[in-house]
Scaffold this motif. Structure first.
Motif, PDB file in Angstrom:
ATOM      1  N   ASP A  15       0.884  -1.170   0.000  1.00 39.33           N
ATOM      2  CA  ASP A  15       0.000   0.000   0.000  1.00 39.33           C
ATOM      3  C   ASP A  15       0.915   1.212   0.000  1.00 39.33           C
ATOM      4  O   ASP A  15       1.634   1.436   0.959  1.00 39.33           O
ATOM      5  CB  ASP A  15      -0.859  -0.057   1.283  1.00 39.33           C
ATOM      6  N   LYS A  16       0.948   1.955  -1.104  1.00 39.20           N
ATOM      7  CA  LYS A  16       1.973   2.996  -1.226  1.00 39.20           C
ATOM      8  C   LYS A  16       1.443   4.156  -2.074  1.00 39.20           C
ATOM      9  O   LYS A  16       1.109   3.946  -3.249  1.00 39.20           O
ATOM     10  CB  LYS A  16       3.209   2.403  -1.892  1.00 39.20           C
ATOM     11  N   GLY A  17       1.332   5.282  -1.440  1.00 40.60           N
ATOM     12  CA  GLY A  17       0.967   6.498  -2.180  1.00 40.60           C
ATOM     13  C   GLY A  17      -0.322   6.374  -2.958  1.00 40.60           C
ATOM     14  O   GLY A  17      -0.382   6.724  -4.129  1.00 40.60           O
ATOM     15  N   GLY A  18      -1.345   5.827  -2.298  1.00 36.93           N
ATOM     16  CA  GLY A  18      -2.640   5.755  -2.965  1.00 36.93           C
ATOM     17  C   GLY A  18      -2.768   4.627  -3.958  1.00 36.93           C
ATOM     18  O   GLY A  18      -3.780   4.512  -4.648  1.00 36.93           O
ATOM     19  N   VAL A  19      -1.736   3.762  -4.034  1.00 31.54           N
ATOM     20  CA  VAL A  19      -1.829   2.585  -4.902  1.00 31.54           C
ATOM     21  C   VAL A  19      -1.683   1.348  -4.027  1.00 31.54           C
ATOM     22  O   VAL A  19      -0.840   1.299  -3.120  1.00 31.54           O
ATOM     23  CB  VAL A  19      -0.728   2.580  -5.977  1.00 31.54           C
ATOM     24  N   LEU A  20      -2.524   0.383  -4.305  1.00 31.62           N
ATOM     25  CA  LEU A  20      -2.470  -0.848  -3.514  1.00 31.62           C
ATOM     26  C   LEU A  20      -2.290  -2.042  -4.441  1.00 31.62           C
ATOM     27  O   LEU A  20      -3.039  -2.200  -5.412  1.00 31.62           O
ATOM     28  CB  LEU A  20      -3.778  -0.976  -2.717  1.00 31.62           C
ATOM     29  N   TRP A  21      -1.214  -2.817  -4.169  1.00 32.35           N
ATOM     30  CA  TRP A  21      -0.979  -4.029  -4.951  1.00 32.35           C
ATOM     31  C   TRP A  21      -1.228  -5.261  -4.085  1.00 32.35           C
ATOM     32  O   TRP A  21      -0.866  -5.284  -2.902  1.00 32.35           O
ATOM     33  CB  TRP A  21       0.459  -4.098  -5.438  1.00 32.35           C
ATOM     34  N   ILE A  22      -1.824  -6.253  -4.670  1.00 27.55           N
ATOM     35  CA  ILE A  22      -2.021  -7.536  -3.965  1.00 27.55           C
ATOM     36  C   ILE A  22      -1.417  -8.629  -4.838  1.00 27.55           C
ATOM     37  O   ILE A  22      -1.734  -8.714  -6.032  1.00 27.55           O
ATOM     38  CB  ILE A  22      -3.522  -7.833  -3.754  1.00 27.55           C
ATOM     39  N   ASP A  23      -0.538  -9.445  -4.261  1.00 29.44           N
ATOM     40  CA  ASP A  23      -0.090 -10.651  -4.975  1.00 29.44           C
ATOM     41  C   ASP A  23      -1.065 -11.768  -4.655  1.00 29.44           C
ATOM     42  O   ASP A  23      -1.172 -12.200  -3.498  1.00 29.44           O
ATOM     43  CB  ASP A  23       1.326 -11.058  -4.541  1.00 29.44           C
ATOM     44  N   LEU A  24      -1.779 -12.234  -5.680  1.00 34.43           N
ATOM     45  CA  LEU A  24      -2.773 -13.289  -5.475  1.00 34.43           C
ATOM     46  C   LEU A  24      -2.183 -14.607  -5.972  1.00 34.43           C
ATOM     47  O   LEU A  24      -1.675 -14.700  -7.091  1.00 34.43           O
ATOM     48  CB  LEU A  24      -4.061 -12.963  -6.242  1.00 34.43           C
ATOM     49  N   ARG A  25      -2.238 -15.650  -5.122  1.00 34.10           N
ATOM     50  CA  ARG A  25      -1.531 -16.902  -5.388  1.00 34.10           C
ATOM     51  C   ARG A  25      -2.508 -18.066  -5.514  1.00 34.10           C
ATOM     52  O   ARG A  25      -3.490 -18.162  -4.779  1.00 34.10           O
ATOM     53  CB  ARG A  25      -0.578 -17.192  -4.221  1.00 34.10           C
ATOM     54  N   ASP A  26      -2.259 -18.947  -6.470  1.00 40.23           N
ATOM     55  CA  ASP A  26      -2.898 -20.264  -6.453  1.00 40.23           C
ATOM     56  C   ASP A  26      -1.848 -21.288  -6.878  1.00 40.23           C
ATOM     57  O   ASP A  26      -0.661 -20.955  -6.994  1.00 40.23           O
ATOM     58  CB  ASP A  26      -4.173 -20.292  -7.321  1.00 40.23           C
ATOM     59  N   TYR A  38      -1.122 -22.413  -9.576  1.00 38.23           N
ATOM     60  CA  TYR A  38      -0.557 -22.230 -10.902  1.00 38.23           C
ATOM     61  C   TYR A  38       0.370 -21.024 -10.998  1.00 38.23           C
ATOM     62  O   TYR A  38       1.103 -20.901 -11.974  1.00 38.23           O
ATOM     63  CB  TYR A  38      -1.697 -22.114 -11.923  1.00 38.23           C
ATOM     64  N   GLY A  39       0.329 -20.141 -10.022  1.00 43.29           N
ATOM     65  CA  GLY A  39       1.211 -18.988 -10.078  1.00 43.29           C
ATOM     66  C   GLY A  39       0.724 -17.835  -9.231  1.00 43.29           C
ATOM     67  O   GLY A  39      -0.115 -17.999  -8.326  1.00 43.29           O
ATOM     68  N   ILE A  40       1.268 -16.667  -9.543  1.00 42.80           N
ATOM     69  CA  ILE A  40       0.927 -15.450  -8.799  1.00 42.80           C
ATOM     70  C   ILE A  40       0.554 -14.369  -9.816  1.00 42.80           C
ATOM     71  O   ILE A  40       1.234 -14.212 -10.831  1.00 42.80           O
ATOM     72  CB  ILE A  40       2.123 -14.983  -7.936  1.00 42.80           C
ATOM     73  N   THR A  41      -0.524 -13.657  -9.557  1.00 44.57           N
ATOM     74  CA  THR A  41      -0.894 -12.527 -10.398  1.00 44.57           C
ATOM     75  C   THR A  41      -1.049 -11.291  -9.522  1.00 44.57           C
ATOM     76  O   THR A  41      -1.590 -11.376  -8.411  1.00 44.57           O
ATOM     77  CB  THR A  41      -2.204 -12.814 -11.161  1.00 44.57           C
ATOM     78  N   GLN A  42      -0.549 -10.177 -10.028  1.00 47.38           N
ATOM     79  CA  GLN A  42      -0.627  -8.919  -9.261  1.00 47.38           C
ATOM     80  C   GLN A  42      -1.954  -8.238  -9.518  1.00 47.38           C
ATOM     81  O   GLN A  42      -2.346  -8.030 -10.664  1.00 47.38           O
ATOM     82  CB  GLN A  42       0.535  -8.020  -9.657  1.00 47.38           C
ATOM     83  N   LEU A  43      -2.626  -7.878  -8.411  1.00 45.18           N
ATOM     84  CA  LEU A  43      -3.861  -7.089  -8.507  1.00 45.18           C
ATOM     85  C   LEU A  43      -3.519  -5.624  -8.223  1.00 45.18           C
ATOM     86  O   LEU A  43      -2.633  -5.343  -7.412  1.00 45.18           O
ATOM     87  CB  LEU A  43      -4.891  -7.576  -7.485  1.00 45.18           C
ATOM     88  N   LEU A  44      -4.238  -4.721  -8.856  1.00 49.81           N
ATOM     89  CA  LEU A  44      -3.954  -3.291  -8.713  1.00 49.81           C
ATOM     90  C   LEU A  44      -5.227  -2.538  -8.335  1.00 49.81           C
ATOM     91  O   LEU A  44      -6.277  -2.718  -8.950  1.00 49.81           O
ATOM     92  CB  LEU A  44      -3.421  -2.752 -10.050  1.00 49.81           C
ATOM     93  N   ILE A  63       8.566 -13.832 -13.036  1.00 48.72           N
ATOM     94  CA  ILE A  63       7.374 -14.691 -13.027  1.00 48.72           C
ATOM     95  C   ILE A  63       6.673 -14.598 -14.381  1.00 48.72           C
ATOM     96  O   ILE A  63       6.710 -13.544 -15.028  1.00 48.72           O
ATOM     97  CB  ILE A  63       6.398 -14.345 -11.865  1.00 48.72           C
ATOM     98  N   PRO A  64       6.048 -15.697 -14.805  1.00 42.54           N
ATOM     99  CA  PRO A  64       5.430 -15.740 -16.143  1.00 42.54           C
ATOM    100  C   PRO A  64       4.329 -14.703 -16.342  1.00 42.54           C
ATOM    101  O   PRO A  64       4.062 -14.298 -17.463  1.00 42.54           O
ATOM    102  CB  PRO A  64       4.853 -17.159 -16.223  1.00 42.54           C
ATOM    103  N   THR A  65       3.691 -14.261 -15.245  1.00 42.34           N
ATOM    104  CA  THR A  65       2.616 -13.271 -15.374  1.00 42.34           C
ATOM    105  C   THR A  65       3.157 -11.851 -15.169  1.00 42.34           C
ATOM    106  O   THR A  65       2.370 -10.915 -14.982  1.00 42.34           O
ATOM    107  CB  THR A  65       1.516 -13.518 -14.320  1.00 42.34           C
ATOM    108  N   GLY A  66       4.477 -11.703 -15.185  1.00 47.70           N
ATOM    109  CA  GLY A  66       5.116 -10.454 -14.771  1.00 47.70           C
ATOM    110  C   GLY A  66       4.900  -9.264 -15.695  1.00 47.70           C
ATOM    111  O   GLY A  66       5.256  -8.137 -15.340  1.00 47.70           O
ATOM    112  N   GLU A  67       4.311  -9.476 -16.860  1.00 43.24           N
ATOM    113  CA  GLU A  67       4.100  -8.352 -17.769  1.00 43.24           C
ATOM    114  C   GLU A  67       2.746  -7.675 -17.580  1.00 43.24           C
ATOM    115  O   GLU A  67       2.509  -6.626 -18.141  1.00 43.24           O
ATOM    116  CB  GLU A  67       4.231  -8.828 -19.229  1.00 43.24           C
TER     117      GLU A  67
END
Lengths: 591, 591
Positions: A30-41, A43-49, A88-92
């Motif tokens: 949680d940084k400067g009005g932006v919140l990132w969540i790493d969501l895991r299952d 099969y991998g991890i995807t970043q939520l914004l 990570i494969p979802t890193g883009e």
């Protein structure tokens, strides 16, 4: 489905699509009005914004309430990331969240769900379901799954039929201790859990199934040394109309297939060695052949020229065997290091009386711990025998042949460790052949089957059954990888009389043999084909492939060294009603 | 190998090659100086030929000594047969024998090793290894192998991971009786054998494995009705982030894949029916939908117009339910046949008080066994209700709703048999949905879980947990094929509080729930995803695919109705030493 995609599959090509993911919260930032969540299952991890001004305020409230390991569902638009993560494969990409639902909150886990965890063994066993969330543990079980798949692909391709054999069988006195199961319908009687499906697979050969296999649970009620489990899994196989060579080729093929398909390794042909040679050269029937350091005898039982006796050193003079290894490049070992190594071999687990060394200095001189008795010329002869070069260190143990070999085997493995010669990612395989059929149990004063009572003696050694039981060799074989026995088997007896003779040698009365194994001996009279087979320890094979010493890491829900599952708290007391129905009572004094 | 070819693979294109076969002597024919031997193995039968003047005399001597089921090895030249046998794949060739070795003689088998055997059940169970030689039995196990292979292919393709769950687990009071295993290392305590891996597969979902399956042995210490086995095999599956619809689709896919790949059948979409409808229309939660003959109510509980009361027939007047089926084309049933059918439903196993019939004669008249009370006009109304046509026979049962439905279900199945409507090679599938969550046990005066305590109520029915337990529907489903429940499952509870509420409803104290299932409820607090699954009875599924009623025919080594393996004579007494080590005693009086 509560998701449209998994957390491992989104790529840049999915940009601008709307998807729903579900998984576990790995981290939030949680940084400067932006919140990132790493969501895991799995099969991998995807970043939520979530972004101030862009994301609905109530989503921010929900997102800020999330703790580690909360289970959430998130819908949003896939967008290109500003700062990409190439690791990570979802890193883009990331997911710009438009809806967020907590499917289940989570208490703070008792240890970190991360590749490196802060949880101790006991805590991780109690919360095994959380430990299984960690990547290294999950990957071990995925490896196990692939090993089983590939085993089946190979066996199916070779015409083997998988047949399930029963789990509730009959207790037999030979071998390890059985787990037993009281029968309610037959009071006073018990089933036993199989230590292996041995007799059933032989009966399937008598039935003409020709090629059988099974990946099957087996059970042994033994005192649990480190890394033994009361229940374990075997790849169990049997073939008809075969000789030893056929079995070796078939299962060398399996091992080669597994290495290729699971690890991408082209395995070289598996070398072969007799049991006698393995004992002579390595002091072990399961030598670690990733490194050399073979045994060298200075005085011994195998036609060795005696290079030690008559020089006044009573320890060697009185020894049955004087045997050593040459540790390459270890001449630099200090006096202190030698003392420590000597103490190491004198520990009760090893039990050596002492350790003699000869240092082959870089300048070509030789310095030993027995200079008082042996001249430089004597030592030079030893060095030739050892094939030692300047810079090497010869380590020598003496005494009773069997004990000295066992002790030196331990020392060899230890030196292999110290010299970094036992890389778990290097694989060295070996067939050990021509095992003795029988071994004598001094304590019980009787002969025991070295493999099991169904193993066939070599036909040419059958006459020795009447004269020299210890000399009879079996058509038995073990597959050794990196010093671990991963499989073993034999050509079986398929003749009633020979089987009866075998039971008699093992101390069975005719009546006992008949009551325990009569069905098998009967079967041999109704048209039994020549047959043989092999069983692999599947847990061990998986751990070897995974580069681990611990089979527990490759079992989903293992038991501890007391045979307990601390997660479910088993075994446990059962009710009096259950005991009554089973017509049994415990004889443990009440606490 | 002791053979170069199997007995099933030689063809005319192999003529003039020299081969070695090994197998069992099926038959020998000796006629006019020519001797034929049918040699059998798993792969087929090949004819061996010996001819006077052409074959060495000592081979004749050996060949003439052969009995049925001798194991022999034969070398020779493949030649074209003079009189070909179009019934077997090797029928165009025979083997002109040049060498013949008896590998093992055989005693005369106690029954014929042939498709039609003369052996009774008991004899075939005792010599199961001989019964397994017969083609129909071997083919059953080959079918089972293919079913397992194809199951794995489908599950692997859908991303399921096979994980082995433990066999030595913990005894729990809910459900059927456990088999238990005394722990030597933990005296006074017992393991239990799993009735299913239910809690473990749920924990794997909590661990994030997402999709799990296993083909796994399970155990129930129940009184063995015909065709139940104490150990049986399940295809056990679980998925995360799913709703009921996802599970139904996934496993409908599996069943469709199995029918296609194993039997070459394109299965139609599986119809769905609620539990309530199944009970109303078939009186059973596992209706055989290969034939119609649905229940028709003349008076009942489901808003049925009462067509029977007030006409002076006390039996119907006092009945809660009057319900029947229309047996098409059975109007010709004689009085004698009707009496016999009435006796059939009055047998204690069925327990009906009587059977009313209405014959719809070909000439359009109606004749019933209650003509005294009902006019032709009344009966005509019934006929309309039944949808009956001239030539049909209406069969009517009355009484308590539940009992009448059960009785009529039995009668319906019997009429299906009599009318040849239950062809084992026709397959009719059905999902039964919306089972009640709970059923009341009158005897124990408490509620029981209809599936198991982990089944989730339908979210919309959760409020009913506080007001009307019997009305709560579960997210539970069964797959029924041809009137047999082959699989069942549910969406699970994944919330600690709801699970605790469930245990409380089932009569667990907080302490009992915690000691038995605390690990699972704890797990629900650390991030449990929504999940659900299903288990198929693999033995039953195989027997259905094999067109058989008997699961025993599809198990290599089954037990009899007393839970005994009569071949190995198990269970059996164990030694006092074993009992002492386990700290248990039997309480059976000495014989």
């Amino acid at each position: 489905m509560l998701r449209s995609k998994t957390c491992g599959e989104l790529r840049l090509s999915d940009a601008n699509t709307t998807v729903t993911l579900a998984g576990w919260v790995q981290t939030t930032r949680d940084k400067g009005g932006v919140l990132w969540i790493d969501l895991r299952d799995r099969y991998g991890i995807t970043q939520l914004l979530l972004e101030d001004g862009q994301t609905a305020p109530e989503l921010f409230t929900t997102a800020r309430s999330l703790g580690r390991e909360f289970v959430v569902q998130a819908t949003g638009t896939v967008i290109e990331r500003k700062s990409k993560n190439p690791n990570i494969p979802t890193g883009e990409i990331e997911l710009k969240v438009t809806a967020l639902t907590v499917l289940n909150p989570a208490k703070l886990p008792p240890f970190l769900i991360d590749d490196d965890t802060d949880g101790g063994d006991d805590l991780r066993m109690k919360y095994r379901y959380l430990d299984l969330r960690r990547n290294p543990v999950r990957r071990n079980l995925e490896l196990r799954h692939r090993m089983a798949q590939q085993t089946r692909i190979y066996m199916d391709g070779q015409g083997f039929i998988e047949v399930e054999t029963p789990v509730l069988i009959k207790s037999t006195p030979e071998g390890a201790r059985d787990f037993v199961v009281p029968s309610r319908m037959n009071p006073g009687e018990f089933y036993a859990l199989p230590q292996s499906p041995q007799t059933f697979k032989q009966l399937l050969m008598v039935s003409g199934f020709d090629r059988y296999y099974q990946i099957v649970k087996c059970f042994r009620d033994e005192d649990l040394r480190a890394d033994r489990q009361p229940e374990f899994t075997q790849i169990d196989c049997e073939m008809s109309f075969v000789e030893q060579e056929d079995v070796l080729n078939m299962f060398e093929g399996l091992v080669r297939h597994l290495f290729k398909s699971v690890k991408g390794i082209d395995l070289a042909e598996v070398p072969r060695m007799t049991y006698a040679d393995a004992m002579k050269l390595y002091g072990s029937d399961k030598p670690d052949t990733r490194f050399d350091m073979k045994f060298v005898e200075l005085k011994g039982t195998f036609d060795t020229v005696d290079l030690t006796s008559g020089k006044g050193f009573g320890v060697f003079d009185s020894a049955e065997l004087v045997v050593g290894i040459n540790a390459p490049g270890c001449a630099h070992y200090t006096r202190k290091q030698m003392d420590e190594l000597t103490d190491w071999v004198k520990r009760p687990q090893i039990g050596a009386k002492g350790l003699i060394y000869v240092r082959y200095n870089e300048d070509g001189t030789l310095k030993s711990s027995v200079d008082k008795f042996y001249s430089e010329e004597d030592l030079q002869k030893w060095a030739v025998q050892f094939g030692a070069k300047p810079g090497d260190l010869m380590l020598i143990i003496s005494g009773d042949s069997n004990k000295a070999r066992k002790q030196l085997n331990e020392l060899r493995l230890e030196m292999g460790n110290r010299l970094g010669l036992r890389d778990p990612n290097v694989f060295s395989t070996l067939w050990v052949l021509d095992f003795p059929l029988l071994e004598y149990g001094e304590e019980e004063a009787r002969w025991f089957a070295m493999h099991h009572p169904f193993t066939s003696p070599k036909p040419e050694d059958i006459p020795l059954l009447e004269s020299d039981l210890g000399a009879v060799r079996a058509n038995a074989y073990d597959l050794v990888i990196n010093g671990t026995e991963v499989g073993g088997g034999s050509i079986r007896i398929f003749n009633r009389d020979l089987q009866a003779r075998m039971f008699s040698i093992l101390g069975f009365s005719d009546e006992e043999a008949k009551s325990q194994f009569g069905f098998l001996m009967d079967a041999f009279e109704y048209g039994a084909p020549p047959h043989g087979g092999l069983a692999f320890g599947f847990d061990r094979l998986c751990s070897l492939f995974g580069g681990s010493d611990s089979i527990r890491d490759f079992i989903a829900f293992p038991k501890n060294n007391s045979g307990r599952d601390v997660m479910i708290d088993s075994p446990s007391e059962i009710s009096d009603k259950q005991l009554d129905e089973l017509k049994i009572a415990t004889t443990v004094p009440a606490k």
